[in-house]
Write an enzyme that holds these catalytic residues in place. Structure first.
Site, mmCIF file in Angstrom:
data_model
loop_
_atom_site.group_PDB
_atom_site.id
_atom_site.type_symbol
_atom_site.label_atom_id
_atom_site.label_comp_id
_atom_site.label_asym_id
_atom_site.label_seq_id
_atom_site.Cartn_x
_atom_site.Cartn_y
_atom_site.Cartn_z
ATOM 1 N N SER A 11 0.805 -1.217 0.000
ATOM 2 C CA SER A 11 0.000 0.000 0.000
ATOM 3 C C SER A 11 0.842 1.274 0.000
ATOM 4 O O SER A 11 0.515 2.248 -0.682
ATOM 5 C CB SER A 11 -0.936 0.010 1.205
ATOM 6 O OG SER A 11 -1.788 -1.110 1.195
ATOM 7 N N HIS A 67 0.913 4.726 4.314
ATOM 8 C CA HIS A 67 0.215 5.411 3.224
ATOM 9 C C HIS A 67 0.661 6.866 3.112
ATOM 10 O O HIS A 67 0.970 7.352 2.015
ATOM 11 C CB HIS A 67 -1.292 5.369 3.468
ATOM 12 C CG HIS A 67 -1.871 3.997 3.393
ATOM 13 N ND1 HIS A 67 -3.194 3.734 3.661
ATOM 14 C CD2 HIS A 67 -1.305 2.802 3.088
ATOM 15 C CE1 HIS A 67 -3.430 2.445 3.526
ATOM 16 N NE2 HIS A 67 -2.289 1.857 3.180
#
Length: 283
Positions: free
Chosen positions: A205, A258
């Site tokens: 991610s 992230h």
């Protein structure tokens, strides 16, 4: 003639050129040995107008206006000034990836498959319990959490974006650029996530966020590189970040990974564009 844009989809390139022709912006197409289509503006005095249309195209490449322009021309096949050739869908599919892109995709699938069979992949690949272990023989564990995924949905979502965005970067800028982005956007966000929540995390991610930010911002800074994403994707990225930090997604999320990935992607795009402008100024 002046280079305007590079695309890897001949039909979409022709549709864009047909649309430009309706505006009086006449272009020619050439195709290189890798299958990339180069769009050349014939009248260089109208380059600024053409660049505005490039930005518009990259923001919404599937808008009906481009296909309608091709229909008016009565020919949906790409027309090249030289080196023209039609390729099958298998070749087109293979051109969407590269060695780094494909290797990481296969590695993630392998790790997930071995974990599903019951092998202790988490104990082997996870971030170590103490960060100082990375200074010894297990330094590679700063990167390998990026290869681990804890559900099929997690795996499919990340691999789709890795394949799409990573393939775009590798085709346009080479394997070296994608490898640098991969390593930096895996290791630094992993360190941030360990600092925030400990060693129990994994997935691509952070790298995906870096690629999203990098491709989007590169398209804004320099559309002629042939990379870009609609502004809506940047909004989606921000909304997902906010929902994650607000704990509204209903599942554990590596928020710091992230955020770190997104910042790295933005910074790398800015540095690459600044380097390009500086090098151009030396001439």
């Amino acid at each position: 003639m002046k280079a305007l844009l590079v695309l890897d989809e001949p039909r979409r390139a022709q549709a864009f050129v047909d649309y430009l022709s309706e505006l009086g912006l006449h272009c020619e197409l050439t195709q290189d040995d890798d299958g990339n289509v180069h769009i050349w503006l014939v009248d260089e005095s109208r380059f600024e107008q053409a660049q505005r249309e490039v930005k518009r195209f990259l923001a919404e490449p599937f808008h009906p206006r481009y296909q309608e322009a091709s229909w008016k021309r009565g020919d949906s096949h790409a027309r090249f000034t030289d080196g023209a050739r039609q390729t099958g869908w298998i070749s087109d599919l293979l051109r969407q990836t590269g060695p780094v892109n494909l290797l990481v995709l296969l590695a993630c699938l392998l790790v997930y498959g071995l974990s599903w069979l019951g092998l202790p992949m988490f104990g082997v690949l996870s971030f170590p319990p103490r960060a100082e272990w990375l200074l010894g023989t297990e330094f590679w564990r700063a990167f390998t959490p990026a290869l681990m995924h804890f559900s099929l949905m997690h795996l499919v979502f990340n691999l789709f974006w890795w394949w799409y965005l990573g393939g775009m970067v590798e085709r346009r800028l080479g394997s070296g650029k994608l490898l640098v982005l991969l390593l930096v956007a895996a290791v630094l966000p992993n360190l941030l996530q360990f600092w925030a929540s400990g060693p129990r995390f994994g997935g691509l991610s952070g790298v995906v966020y870096a690629l999203l930010a990098y491709v989007w911002f590169s398209g804004r800074l320099n559309p002629a590189r042939g990379m870009g994403l609609p502004d809506g994707m940047a909004v989606f990225m921000l909304v997902w970040l906010v929902l994650g930090f607000a704990d509204l997604l209903g599942t554990p999320v590596a928020n710091m990974a992230h955020l770190g990935g997104a910042l790295i992607g933005l910074l790398q795009a800015w540095l690459d564009n600044r380097r390009r402008v500086t090098d151009k100024g030396r001439w």
